[in-house]
Design an enzyme around this catalytic site. Structure first.
Site: not given
Ligand code: AMP
Length: 548
Positions: A188, A333, A438, A443
């Protein structure tokens, strides 16, 4: 007292065999743009077995890593199942990472073999020589000229099907795999610094797949056709390939055709019942189906997450197309499913108060809200703090112990997401403490952009923050302090950044400011910049987007 229960390890071998023994005729459709190429589970299982034999022959032993550099398709699914079920470890490389980060992840994971789709060979070609441990690359599709682009280094380049077809169609899947050993890994970049590795165990993948099938989650059975849009290189495609296989659902794989038009065609022809993706995908698709008559009525539920899902998007799908978008939350994670916002039983599907929540905590996942000074807050739907989570499919560390600060002393994962939790287990994200952006589900590191910008001779200081964007959820805003006497334009700065930053990461929004606001300890105070932007106090130059 000891239980009398059998101690059967939960493993990917068990998951693979269940799908094969029970649902051999279920389908896997790989989209080709206008139509699909269909395989059965039996055929995918055979490819998985042949691939497992090939990997052993190429020197990938138990516990060693084989990487995939692929879109969502039948061959990727065979690797997804075959690599971990054989006892080796699947590493899904994120094809959207910037070249240096890509090479970093392959080296850090020590991938011995890579499987690469022909359509993205040019991307791999740019970095393969930097991947020091890769000995073989198996290219799926394409001809000798395509493979030639990867030649010249120490890795041997092969045609995937030639290698795989030469092997036996069966493999002795190991039923005794240690369920706590590594099965797959994913990096990540949702934190600052280098990408961090998460290593999923057989047990965590299996439990997460079962939880995903539950009625209170995705509710998947063999009556379903899953449109697996989330890239399998991002957080295990939200587990859909594993959930689908376990439940015997048909899997519809869009390959590289992720734009609205081919997705709409896929939906019309293949009639998925369920799908999941980030808001950007459903935003683009909405615009398309609003303008082009498309039959999307086969979809019973669509899960949307990975970024905050705008209420307007949910309402538009509900009101104009009778489709229920359910918001979910999770992280690489957390495997990633950790919360999903099905409204409670006594609320209607159009009760937007509930539907707009970020998610309701999954069974087996625990969540707590911790204030900045480390005090655990009540779940009263008001007290705000950082979410910390733990559970059987939440990582306890990063691979090789990177960035231990992301874990509390008592072993909870610090998510970097900020908000509140209520008495029914619904969470609502209101902010993010991690300094990353994001965009369209992927990212962008604000720190990397700042460092690159400050390498420009005319730039004295640069601060990059996330700002809301209707299409991409968030985009970077670059605030720049120019050296005295120098003149430089936003266009020139973007051009300069282009030499060290992936094109999709380049900011469109630029502000030229006198000085970057600082906190009492001299750090960039990004809250102030975000607030100034939101209040319209910044004079922003907006360049034409380079994103399609
Ligand atoms: P990733 O590891 O790339 O899947 O990103 C995870 C992160 O995406 C989380 O820690 C949040 O910051 C963001 N995220 C995921 N789902 C949501 C959601 N429904 N609303 C707001 N942020 C989200």
């Amino acid at each position: 007292m000891q239980s009398t229960m059998q101690d059967t390890p939960l493993s990917m071998a068990m998951l693979l065999r269940h799908g094969l023994d029970t649902y051999a005729d279920s389908k896997v459709v790989t989209w080709l743009g206008e139509s699909g190429r269909t395989s059965t589970y039996a055929e995918v299982g055979e490819t998985a077995a042949r691939l497992a034999n090939a990997l052993r022959r190429l020197g990938v032993g138990p516990g060693e890593r084989a990487g995939t550099f692929q879109w969502n398709n039948a061959e990727h699914l065979a690797a997804y199942l075959g690599i971990p079920a054989s006892g080796s470890v699947l590493h899904t490389l994120n094809i959207r990472l910037f070249p240096e980060q890509l090479a970093y992840t392959a080296n850090h994971a020590e991938d011995k073999v890579l499987i690469c789709d022909a359509s993205i060979v040019p991307v791999l070609a740019k970095v393969l020589q930097e991947m020091k441990t890769v000995e073989h690359v198996l290219v799926v599709g394409g001809d000798a000229d395509v493979r030639e682009q990867l030649a010249g280094g120490s890795a041997q380049i092969h045609d995937f099907h030639e290698v795989v077809d030469a092997e036996e169609p069966t493999f002795a899947w190991d039923d005794k795999l240690d369920e706590r050993s590594g099965a797959s890994m994913c990096y990540t970049s949702g934190t600052t610094g280098n990408p961090k590795g998460v290593v999923y165990s057989h047990r965590s993948l299996f439990l997460h797949a079962m939880a995903g099938c539950m009625g209170s989650a995705f509710g998947i059975s063999d009556r379903d056709r899953l449109l697996a849009i989330v890239p399998m290189f991002h957080a295990s495609g939200w587990g859909m390939p594993f959930q689908g296989w376990l439940a015997g659902a048909d899997l519809l794989m869009p390959d590289r055709f992720l734009q609205a038009e081919p997705l709409a065609k896929l939906i019309e022809q293949e009639k998925p019942t369920f799908s999941a993706a980030v808001p950007t995908v459903f935003n683009d698709l909405l615009r398309y189906v609003d303008e082009h008559k498309t039959d999307v009525s086969s979809l019973r539920t669509v899960v949307c997450g990975g970024a905050a899902v705008p209420l307007s998007l949910m309402k538009a799908w509900h009101e104009r197309h009778n489709i229920t978008l359910i918001q979910a939350w999770g992280m690489t994670e957390t495997s990633p499913l950790a919360a999903i916002a099905h409204p409670p039983a006594d609320a209607a599907l159009d009760d937007w108060n509930w539907r707009s929540k970020t998610g309701r905590i999954f069974p087996a996942v625990e969540c707590r809200v911790v204030s900045e000074d480390g005090v655990i807050q009540p779940n009263d739907g008001q007290a705000v703090g950082e979410f910390e989570v733990r559970g059987p499919w939440v990582t306890a560390s990063y691979y090789q112990g990177d960035d231990p600060s992301k874990f509390s002393d008592d072993g909870w994962l610090r998510t970097g997401d900020v908000g509140f939790l209520d008495a029914k287990g619904f969470m609502q994200i209101s902010d993010r403490s991690k300094d990353v952006i994001k965009s369209g589900g992927e990212w962008i590191s604000s720190v990397d952009l700042e460092n690159a910008l400050m390498g420009h001779p005319d730039v004295m200081e640069a601060a990059v923050v996330a700002v809301p964007d209707e299409r991409w959820s968030e985009r970077p805003l670059a605030s720049v302090v120019v050296r005295q006497g120098a003149t430089v334009t936003a266009d020139e700065l973007r051009e300069f950044l282009g030499s060290s930053v992936a094109k999709w990461q380049l900011p469109e929004r630029w502000a030229f400011i006198e000085s970057v606001p600082k906190t009492s300890v001299g750090k960039f105070d990004k809250k102030v910049i975000r607030a100034r932007y939101a209040e319209g106090e910044l004079e922003v130059v907006e360049l034409e987007s380079k994103l399609k």
